[in-house]
Motif scaffolding. Structure first.
Motif, PDB file in Angstrom:
ATOM      1  N   PRO A 139      32.797 -13.071 -23.787  1.00  0.00           N
ATOM      2  CA  PRO A 139      31.642 -12.287 -24.239  1.00  0.00           C
ATOM      3  C   PRO A 139      30.767 -11.850 -23.058  1.00  0.00           C
ATOM      4  N   LEU A 140      29.671 -11.183 -23.373  1.00  0.00           N
ATOM      5  CA  LEU A 140      28.809 -10.622 -22.333  1.00  0.00           C
ATOM      6  C   LEU A 140      28.266 -11.700 -21.396  1.00  0.00           C
ATOM      7  N   THR A 141      28.017 -12.889 -21.940  1.00  0.00           N
ATOM      8  CA  THR A 141      27.528 -13.989 -21.095  1.00  0.00           C
ATOM      9  C   THR A 141      28.503 -14.251 -19.943  1.00  0.00           C
ATOM     10  N   ASP A 142      29.802 -14.112 -20.204  1.00  0.00           N
ATOM     11  CA  ASP A 142      30.789 -14.333 -19.142  1.00  0.00           C
ATOM     12  C   ASP A 142      30.721 -13.251 -18.069  1.00  0.00           C
ATOM     13  N   LEU A 143      30.374 -12.038 -18.481  1.00  0.00           N
ATOM     14  CA  LEU A 143      30.239 -10.959 -17.490  1.00  0.00           C
ATOM     15  C   LEU A 143      29.077 -11.281 -16.545  1.00  0.00           C
ATOM     16  N   PHE A 144      27.965 -11.716 -17.120  1.00  0.00           N
ATOM     17  CA  PHE A 144      26.815 -12.082 -16.290  1.00  0.00           C
ATOM     18  C   PHE A 144      27.194 -13.231 -15.353  1.00  0.00           C
ATOM     19  N   LYS A 145      27.954 -14.207 -15.877  1.00  0.00           N
ATOM     20  CA  LYS A 145      28.386 -15.332 -15.036  1.00  0.00           C
ATOM     21  C   LYS A 145      29.329 -14.841 -13.945  1.00  0.00           C
ATOM     22  N   HIS A 146      30.257 -13.942 -14.328  1.00  0.00           N
ATOM     23  CA  HIS A 146      31.251 -13.442 -13.381  1.00  0.00           C
ATOM     24  C   HIS A 146      30.560 -12.822 -12.159  1.00  0.00           C
ATOM     25  N   PHE A 147      29.485 -12.109 -12.420  1.00  0.00           N
ATOM     26  CA  PHE A 147      28.773 -11.455 -11.322  1.00  0.00           C
ATOM     27  C   PHE A 147      27.631 -12.319 -10.788  1.00  0.00           C
ATOM     28  N   LYS A 148      27.618 -13.588 -11.195  1.00  0.00           N
ATOM     29  CA  LYS A 148      26.650 -14.565 -10.703  1.00  0.00           C
ATOM     30  C   LYS A 148      25.214 -14.074 -10.843  1.00  0.00           C
ATOM     31  N   LYS A 149      24.948 -13.459 -11.982  1.00  0.00           N
ATOM     32  CA  LYS A 149      23.570 -13.035 -12.257  1.00  0.00           C
ATOM     33  C   LYS A 149      22.745 -14.281 -12.596  1.00  0.00           C
ATOM     34  N   ASP A 150      21.519 -14.318 -12.121  1.00  0.00           N
ATOM     35  CA  ASP A 150      20.666 -15.467 -12.422  1.00  0.00           C
ATOM     36  C   ASP A 150      20.215 -15.459 -13.875  1.00  0.00           C
ATOM     37  N   GLU A 151      20.102 -14.261 -14.430  1.00  0.00           N
ATOM     38  CA  GLU A 151      19.589 -14.173 -15.805  1.00  0.00           C
ATOM     39  C   GLU A 151      20.708 -14.275 -16.827  1.00  0.00           C
ATOM     40  N   LYS A 152      20.343 -14.599 -18.039  1.00  0.00           N
ATOM     41  CA  LYS A 152      21.265 -14.516 -19.167  1.00  0.00           C
ATOM     42  C   LYS A 152      21.101 -13.130 -19.774  1.00  0.00           C
ATOM     43  N   PRO A 153      22.138 -12.618 -20.467  1.00  0.00           N
ATOM     44  CA  PRO A 153      21.957 -11.292 -21.052  1.00  0.00           C
ATOM     45  C   PRO A 153      20.839 -11.284 -22.090  1.00  0.00           C
ATOM     46  N   PRO A 154      20.038 -10.216 -22.129  1.00  0.00           N
ATOM     47  CA  PRO A 154      18.963 -10.129 -23.118  1.00  0.00           C
ATOM     48  C   PRO A 154      19.519 -10.154 -24.545  1.00  0.00           C
ATOM     49  N   GLU A 155      18.767 -10.763 -25.447  1.00  0.00           N
ATOM     50  CA  GLU A 155      19.222 -10.917 -26.832  1.00  0.00           C
ATOM     51  C   GLU A 155      19.568  -9.590 -27.498  1.00  0.00           C
ATOM     52  N   ASN A 156      18.801  -8.534 -27.165  1.00  0.00           N
ATOM     53  CA  ASN A 156      19.063  -7.245 -27.839  1.00  0.00           C
ATOM     54  C   ASN A 156      20.346  -6.559 -27.366  1.00  0.00           C
ATOM     55  N   PHE A 157      21.053  -7.184 -26.397  1.00  0.00           N
ATOM     56  CA  PHE A 157      22.375  -6.678 -26.001  1.00  0.00           C
ATOM     57  C   PHE A 157      23.466  -7.204 -26.938  1.00  0.00           C
ATOM     58  N   GLY A 158      23.079  -7.978 -27.939  1.00  0.00           N
ATOM     59  CA  GLY A 158      24.064  -8.634 -28.790  1.00  0.00           C
ATOM     60  C   GLY A 158      24.637  -7.743 -29.849  1.00  0.00           C
ATOM     61  N   PRO A 159      25.663  -8.224 -30.612  1.00  0.00           N
ATOM     62  CA  PRO A 159      26.307  -9.523 -30.409  1.00  0.00           C
ATOM     63  C   PRO A 159      27.159  -9.535 -29.121  1.00  0.00           C
ATOM     64  N   PHE A 160      27.005 -10.623 -28.359  1.00  0.00           N
ATOM     65  CA  PHE A 160      27.671 -10.699 -27.050  1.00  0.00           C
ATOM     66  C   PHE A 160      29.199 -10.633 -27.164  1.00  0.00           C
ATOM     67  N   ARG A 161      29.712 -11.108 -28.298  1.00  0.00           N
ATOM     68  CA  ARG A 161      31.172 -11.100 -28.456  1.00  0.00           C
ATOM     69  C   ARG A 161      31.739  -9.700 -28.632  1.00  0.00           C
ATOM     70  N   ASP A 162      30.869  -8.736 -28.936  1.00  0.00           N
ATOM     71  CA  ASP A 162      31.356  -7.364 -29.106  1.00  0.00           C
ATOM     72  C   ASP A 162      31.620  -6.660 -27.778  1.00  0.00           C
ATOM     73  N   TRP A 163      31.290  -7.323 -26.677  1.00  0.00           N
ATOM     74  CA  TRP A 163      31.522  -6.703 -25.368  1.00  0.00           C
ATOM     75  C   TRP A 163      32.899  -7.084 -24.824  1.00  0.00           C
ATOM     76  N   ASN A 164      33.624  -6.100 -24.330  1.00  0.00           N
ATOM     77  CA  ASN A 164      34.876  -6.337 -23.590  1.00  0.00           C
ATOM     78  C   ASN A 164      34.815  -5.421 -22.371  1.00  0.00           C
ATOM     79  N   VAL A 165      34.322  -5.943 -21.276  1.00  0.00           N
ATOM     80  CA  VAL A 165      34.039  -5.063 -20.135  1.00  0.00           C
ATOM     81  C   VAL A 165      35.148  -5.155 -19.088  1.00  0.00           C
ATOM     82  N   ASP A 166      35.762  -4.007 -18.804  1.00  0.00           N
ATOM     83  CA  ASP A 166      36.822  -3.947 -17.793  1.00  0.00           C
ATOM     84  C   ASP A 166      36.237  -4.170 -16.408  1.00  0.00           C
TER      85      ASP A 166
END
Lengths: 443, 209
Positions: A48-75
């Motif tokens: 999910p989107l949380t993994d993308l943020f982790k992958h790029f070592k972002k300090d923040e968590k994705p904002p709630e209004n970007f949800g549902p996080f599972r709907d993201w599949n980012v190449d």
């Protein structure tokens, strides 16, 4: 894993998965391992989107209004499938199409001067475009109709030009096309990444323009297709093909050593205390850092947005090419955008990717002309990755290594590499018709 | 998986609905044997590990509806916990299989159910199958225990035997009854993709070949 295999494949990127599938289908015993716990390596779509943020070592968590996080599949690597290109052929002939669903990309655009234009690719569109003046349009229309009727094996269609001998620049000159028209023909239709093609035989470029036009004719809006849920579905599809034909899959399995025999040929792979024997090893560059060399760097910026790209007719997906000459660069900048229509983002969100080969010490700044066309961006994820190629083709020692994915936004160069790897492994050219004979047709 | 939507033939009363059904469970619990029994009415004592079938199809007739199952087998990818997420994608039904003579396979089945609840569509219909019930003299998993677990998790539950065919058709039929069959509602996300095959006239992907 303590068994003997014909081929051991390391890494589950697209190229490795296609090779694994082709080998299993042709009756080879395949062991396919990946050090990661997921399929796809660099060709994965992150969810999910949380993994993308982790992958790029972002300090923040994705904002709630970007949800549902599972709907993201980012190449991580943006590419589109040319609808009549090589990957499309591989998908059809192996039956992997049955595991996937595709959607077309809505539009193909090109940047000229300071504006964005739709790429004209039919004679009608060529006459309607505002990309060129009235006389140039007529000349371009003549060029397109020459290309449309050109047949390599029929000299009557050559109009007195031998495209094997003539350079592309000479062909442009013959049709009286100016450098702007040449620019978008070479870059937005033939999809060359630099200008070397002008000095090469015209045939290469003409074939690519034909591929573009044929792909466009198949689906009308653009020549490109895209798999629902992201490009990460492609390696999974070919991995399933391989498994269906007997391939063994092990994720989360690190490769600690490639084992060689006394003659220097590969004879196995060691993971922990296990050794699997084999005749060939196929892998991506990350498994053999000492056997590859750097061939450049690619910069990619993933942009999350809540709107379409301005000046693209509200297309929910598109490709936009900024030819190098328009930017005084050596390499084009590519923009690809996909959205919820492709099940890669929640409703009303868009994912654009800007990419190019790196030319300076400030790659992020290099991509600015592309970023500037996107409008407001909610979040950016920057990746600069080295492009590696094998030092050795591997025909002698049995170690066949893929090249890293380049900056092009379609799969044609990736497929060339796959077919070259196939030849280095089997010592035979890949035969599309033969693979079909090996595929069972049930029902 | 081009057409997963329901369609109603213009002249007939019978509606045809197509569903993707996936099988899950430890290696050697009899997933492929269940499918082989259901689809072909066959059983092989020494069924080889799954090979060579992308998916099989079989239909079940209900009163006014024909339910067509597109059945996906794991192709052995479950063996080293390497099942691709694509496998669950768009699945509308799942049969989680364990072997009643092996307690471990029952615990693994529970893990698969959790995995489905996490990964698959929220509306997926899940059935739990305690297979090899012809070997009841070697039983290690009590029927009541599995029944209770199934009820807690709203799963369909049956003990089956691919060998004797016991409850095999029944479990598929029970799933067919439980699946929603409103027009067009069965296609996962409802978005229709394009067919790649039509780009290649030589592929025979279209028709009449």
């Amino acid at each position: 894993m303590d068994q003997e295999y014909d081929v051991i494949v390391l890494g589950t990127g697209l190229k490795e998965c296609v090779i694994s599938g082709l080998m299993s289908v042709s009756g080879k015993k395949v062991l396919h391992m990946d050090r990661n716990s997921y399929y796809g390596g660099e060709s994965a779509s992150i969810t999910p989107l949380t993994d993308l943020f982790k992958h790029f070592k972002k300090d923040e968590k994705p904002p709630e209004n970007f949800g549902p996080f599972r709907d993201w599949n980012v190449d991580l690597i943006p590419k589109f499938i040319m609808s009549t290109g090589q990957l499309s052929k591989l998908l059809i002939h192996t039956g992997v199409t049955r595991y996937l669903e595709f959607k077309q990309i809505e539009g193909s655009y090109v940047f000229k001067g300071k504006k964005v234009y739709k790429v004209p690719a039919t004679e009608t569109e060529a006459l309607a475009t505002s990309l060129m003046g009235i006389f140039e349009k007529r000349r371009f229309k003549k060029f397109l109709s020459f290309v449309a009727s050109y047949k390599e094996d029929d000299p009557k269609t050559w109009d007195g030009s031998d495209l094997q001998k003539m350079t592309m620049q000479e062909l442009f000159t013959k049709f009286g096309l100016d450098s702007n028209t040449a620019d978008f023909t070479g870059h937005a239709m033939a999809l060359h990444t630099d200008d070397n093609y002008l000095r090469e035989p015209a045939i290469h470029t003409v074939k690519r323009v034909i591929l573009y036009c044929e792909s466009l004719a198949a689906f009308k809006k653009s020549p490109y297709l895209y798999p629902l849920y992201g490009l990460g579905e492609l390696p999974q599809g070919f991995a399933r093909l391989s498994a269906v034909y007997g391939g063994t899959y092990m994720l989360n399995k690190p490769c600690d050593e490639i084992v060689y025999d006394s003659e220097g040929k590969v004879c196995g792979v060691r993971s922990g205390d296990d050794i699997a024997k084999c005749k060939k090893v196929v892998c991506d560059p990350s498994y053999v850092p000492d056997k590859v060399q750097k061939a450049g760097r690619v910069a990619r910026i993933i942009c999350i947005m809540n709107h379409t790209i301005p000046n693209t007719n509200n297309s929910t997906s598109c490709q936009l090419i900024l030819p190098q000459n328009q930017l005084n660069r050596k390499h084009d900048i590519y923009v690809c955008m996909v959205s919820s229509v492709h099940n890669v983002a929640p409703k009303d969100y868009y994912v654009a990717m800007v990419s190019s080969m790196v030319e300076t010490n400030d790659p992020e700044c290099e991509l600015k002309p592309g970023l500037d066309l996107l409008g407001p961006i909610l979040r950016k994820f920057v990746s600069i990755s080295d492009v590696y190629e094998p030092k050795d083709a591997g025909e002698e020692n049995g170690l066949v290594i893929s090249k890293s994915y380049d900056a092009t936004t379609h799969f044609e160069t990736a497929c060339q590499d796959i077919l070259s790897m196939y030849k280095r492994i089997t010592e035979k050219e890949f035969d599309f018709s033969q693979i079909k004979d090996n595929i069972h047709t049930e029902e | 998986m081009a057409n997963r939507t329901a369609s109603r033939p213009a002249n007939g009363q019978n509606k045809i609905c197509q569903f993707k059904l996936v099988l899950l469970g430890e290696s050697a619990v009899g997933k492929s044997s269940l499918v082989l029994r259901f689809v072909k009415g066959q059983f092989h004592e020494f069924q080889e590990s799954t090979i060579g079938a992308a998916f099989l199809t079989q239909t079940v007739c209900l009163d006014d509806t024909t339910v067509k199952f597109e059945i996906w087998d794991t192709a052995g990818q479950e063996r080293y916990h390497s099942l691709a997420p694509m496998y669950y994608r768009g699945a509308q039904a799942a049969i989680v299989v364990y072997d009643i003579t092996n307690q471990d396979t029952f615990s693994r089945a529970k893990t698969w159910v959790k995995e489905l609840q996490r990964q698959a569509s929220p509306n997926i219909v899940i059935a739990l199958a305690g297979n090899k019930c012809d070997l009841s003299n070697k039983r290690m998993v009590e029927c009541e225990e599995a029944q209770a677990y199934a009820e807690e998790n709203s799963l369909l539950f049956m003990e089956t035997s691919a060998k004797t065919a016991m409850n095999v058709n029944d479990i598929f039929l029970a799933i067919a009854k439980k699946l929603p069959k409103n027009d067009g509602g069965s296609g996962g996300n409802g978005s229709s993709g394009v067919s790649l095959e039509r780009t290649d006239p030589s592929s025979g992907g279209g028709c009449c070949k």
